[in-house]
Structures are given as structure tokens and as C-alpha cells.
Design a protein around this motif. Sequence first.
Motif, short mmCIF file in Angstrom:
data_model
loop_
_atom_site.label_atom_id
_atom_site.label_comp_id
_atom_site.label_asym_id
_atom_site.label_seq_id
_atom_site.Cartn_x
_atom_site.Cartn_y
_atom_site.Cartn_z
N VAL A 23 39.24 79.56 40.92
CA VAL A 23 37.91 79.20 40.43
C VAL A 23 38.06 77.95 39.56
O VAL A 23 38.29 78.03 38.36
CB VAL A 23 37.26 80.34 39.62
CG1 VAL A 23 35.85 79.97 39.22
CG2 VAL A 23 37.24 81.62 40.44
N LYS A 24 37.94 76.80 40.19
CA LYS A 24 38.17 75.54 39.49
C LYS A 24 36.89 74.72 39.27
O LYS A 24 36.87 73.79 38.49
CB LYS A 24 39.18 74.69 40.25
CG LYS A 24 40.58 75.29 40.30
CD LYS A 24 41.55 74.38 41.03
CE LYS A 24 42.96 74.93 41.00
NZ LYS A 24 43.91 74.05 41.72
N LYS A 25 35.84 75.07 39.98
CA LYS A 25 34.62 74.28 39.92
C LYS A 25 33.51 75.11 39.32
O LYS A 25 32.89 75.93 39.99
CB LYS A 25 34.24 73.79 41.32
CG LYS A 25 35.34 72.94 41.97
CD LYS A 25 34.99 72.58 43.40
CE LYS A 25 36.11 71.77 44.05
NZ LYS A 25 35.81 71.43 45.47
N GLU A 26 33.25 74.92 38.03
CA GLU A 26 32.28 75.74 37.32
C GLU A 26 30.87 75.58 37.86
O GLU A 26 30.05 76.47 37.72
CB GLU A 26 32.31 75.40 35.83
CG GLU A 26 33.59 75.82 35.13
CD GLU A 26 33.51 75.62 33.64
OE1 GLU A 26 32.59 76.17 33.01
OE2 GLU A 26 34.36 74.89 33.09
N SER B 240 31.93 80.67 46.32
CA SER B 240 32.11 79.38 47.01
C SER B 240 33.34 78.65 46.52
O SER B 240 34.09 78.05 47.30
CB SER B 240 30.87 78.50 46.81
OG SER B 240 29.71 79.11 47.34
N ALA B 241 33.58 78.70 45.20
CA ALA B 241 34.75 78.05 44.63
C ALA B 241 36.03 78.69 45.14
O ALA B 241 37.00 77.99 45.48
CB ALA B 241 34.69 78.11 43.11
N ILE B 242 36.05 80.01 45.20
CA ILE B 242 37.23 80.72 45.68
C ILE B 242 37.48 80.40 47.15
O ILE B 242 38.61 80.10 47.55
CB ILE B 242 37.07 82.24 45.48
CG1 ILE B 242 37.10 82.57 43.98
CG2 ILE B 242 38.18 83.00 46.20
CD1 ILE B 242 36.76 84.02 43.67
N ALA B 243 36.44 80.45 47.98
CA ALA B 243 36.59 80.15 49.40
C ALA B 243 37.12 78.74 49.61
O ALA B 243 38.01 78.51 50.44
CB ALA B 243 35.25 80.34 50.12
N SER B 244 36.58 77.78 48.86
CA SER B 244 37.02 76.39 48.98
C SER B 244 38.49 76.24 48.64
O SER B 244 39.24 75.55 49.34
CB SER B 244 36.17 75.51 48.07
OG SER B 244 36.61 74.17 48.10
N GLU B 245 38.91 76.90 47.57
CA GLU B 245 40.30 76.79 47.14
C GLU B 245 41.25 77.51 48.09
O GLU B 245 42.37 77.07 48.32
CB GLU B 245 40.46 77.32 45.72
CG GLU B 245 41.74 76.90 45.04
CD GLU B 245 41.92 75.39 44.98
OE1 GLU B 245 43.07 74.92 45.11
OE2 GLU B 245 40.91 74.67 44.80
N LEU B 246 40.81 78.63 48.64
CA LEU B 246 41.65 79.35 49.59
C LEU B 246 41.99 78.47 50.79
O LEU B 246 43.15 78.37 51.21
CB LEU B 246 40.93 80.61 50.09
CG LEU B 246 40.78 81.77 49.10
CD1 LEU B 246 39.95 82.88 49.74
CD2 LEU B 246 42.13 82.29 48.67
N LEU B 247 40.97 77.81 51.34
CA LEU B 247 41.22 76.96 52.49
C LEU B 247 42.02 75.72 52.12
O LEU B 247 42.82 75.22 52.92
CB LEU B 247 39.91 76.59 53.18
CG LEU B 247 39.51 77.59 54.28
CD1 LEU B 247 38.99 78.89 53.69
CD2 LEU B 247 38.49 77.00 55.24
N ALA B 248 41.84 75.23 50.88
CA ALA B 248 42.63 74.09 50.42
C ALA B 248 44.12 74.45 50.36
O ALA B 248 44.98 73.65 50.73
CB ALA B 248 42.14 73.61 49.06
N LEU B 249 44.41 75.66 49.89
CA LEU B 249 45.80 76.12 49.85
C LEU B 249 46.41 76.14 51.25
O LEU B 249 47.62 75.91 51.42
CB LEU B 249 45.88 77.51 49.24
CG LEU B 249 45.68 77.61 47.72
CD1 LEU B 249 45.48 79.07 47.32
CD2 LEU B 249 46.87 77.02 46.99
N LEU B 250 45.58 76.43 52.23
CA LEU B 250 46.04 76.50 53.62
C LEU B 250 46.04 75.14 54.31
O LEU B 250 46.42 75.04 55.48
CB LEU B 250 45.16 77.46 54.41
CG LEU B 250 45.18 78.93 53.96
CD1 LEU B 250 44.10 79.72 54.68
CD2 LEU B 250 46.54 79.56 54.19
#
Length: 314
Positions: free
Chosen positions: A121-124, A130-140
Motif C-alpha cells: 500500500v504505497k499510494k494513499e 487498488s494499491a495492493i493490486a497495482s503493487e502485486l502486478l508490479a512485483l511480477l
Amino acid sequence: MADKPSRAVVVYGEGFAGMVNQSHAGLHSLASLGSCGFLALRVSPSSAEIQHSREIRELSQLLDAYDSLDALNKELNEIDPNLQVQNRFSGLRAAFFSADSRIVSFGKKLGFRPLDIDELVKKEAMPAQSAIASELLALLGLSEGKVSENNDVDLVFLHIKAGQEIRAQKDKIAITAGSDFLDGLVSSVMGSAQPGSDVAARFHFSVVLSFDETAEDEGGASSALISPLKKDTDLSLLQPCQSYCFKGGKRLDNIRHHHPMLVAQLQEGVTRRDMAGEFSFQEFQKRSGNLTILADHFLHEIAFKLWRAPKYGA
């Protein structure tokens, strides 16, 4: 079939299986578009024999570590390296998130890289899901509709317990892991991999939901039976032992035939769409395409889809 190795997100919702209702459009959409089925669990030992919590026992089956629980009780530096995911599955790089420190420790012993909620959760300004989903795919390495070959991990495994409070950004954000939160997270992840995109062709998404602790005590009288035939009927004597009762060619005598985990999977061009129209036990029993497999086989199936393991079983 994907022409290059895929990457995957697995969301394990502990205790959520009985909480899904008609308003949870994300979960129902996943079930209607994907391939659904059951993961059979083992019967818990008697209270005098229990050495591990129910959470650990069920998670260990999902990660095929149930038969190694005693070894995993040792200190981390004593753990057999053959139990770690990178050695079991051709260098698979896997990350793991849970708000439960015991679960995180267990994942580390299996070679998963622990993730902190602040990493997700990086984007307040965005909703947490939405923040978690975005970061999950970024990790991948799957961001903004593009596929990068410089991904950090191949698999991200999220453990989310029903009703648990998750604190992010040094306690500035408190998330209650209710069914609406889980449904929103599933919707957000699916929205990040639009059909026809480069990301969708390389992305595998699995959602696994388990029942709560009361499921262990309900037994054969439960309405959530995997097999419609009760053991005390004459017809049950004609039914052959099902494949989910076997592991490594040997029959297991401690299978729980009620309250399995529910699983729905989606990957464009890989998973076969079945007739299930919603995420529920009754719907999966009537219309799912995958029927039931042993929970121990689940991680092998994921590794196969990521080109990290041969096909497991039939």
C-alpha cells in the motif's frame, strides 16, 4: 497455452468461504470466467495430538508441507533446503504476505520472501485494494499493460484472514479484512489484467477460500459434503476411492470429505471456463469443471502453470 512462462498471484482467504454473498461481484465474476473446484483437506488429529494451529495445518497442505510439519518446527537454519520452493520448483521466486507473524515465519521456512503491508500500500490517494493490486502486478513485472522480463518474483501468495485488522503505512491506515475488502481486491486484480492484453496472457490468478474453524467439527452431517453419497448408503459401497484420496500413489486414510477449500482460477488461454456462475460451494458442486483434488497438489499445479514443474498427477 501461454508461449512464455507465466507469473501468478494466489489469494488465500482463510475463513471466507461461508461469507460470500450475492453482492460480491468480483468473486462471482472470477468464478464465472474461470475454472473452479475443490481442494480436499486432511482430518485434524485429536486434541491430544495437535502440535500445530489449525491455520498452520491448513496452510501447510496448500503449500504441500503438511507431511513435513515436524521438520519445519526446527530453527530456520536447520530446515532441509529441499523443502524450500526455489529448490522444489526450478528456482521459483516466491513472495508471501500475511498479517499474522506466525504465518509469515512459516512462509519464510518454505523459502518465501516475506512482504510487509507497507510494500503493498504505497499510494494513499488510491483505495487500498487498488494499491495492493497495482503493487502485486508490479512485483511480477506486469505493470501498465506491459510485461517486463526483469520481474522480482514469479509468484506472490497472499494470506488474508477473515476479520483480521491489517495496519499499513506505520499505522496510518487500518484495513479490516472483511468479505467486501476481499471482493474489492479480487476485482482490482482482475481489472489489472484486461482480456486480450499482453499482461493477461502471462498472468495466472487463483483465489482459494476456506471455511472457518467450525467446519472441523461438523463432520459427515454437514451440508458441505464433497461427495453427494453418504457413507452409510448401499450406493456408497460401489463408489471407487476418488483420486483426491491419494498422494504419491498411496491412499490416505485421513481425508476430510466435508468443507473443502473452494478455488477459482483464471488465465487467458490456459484455464478452461466451466459452467459455474458464482463463487459458492453449491454452485461448484453442481457446475465446476475441476471437481476435487488434494490440497497438497495445489502448489504443484501452480508451479506447472508457471513452467516450473511437470504436470502433477493425471
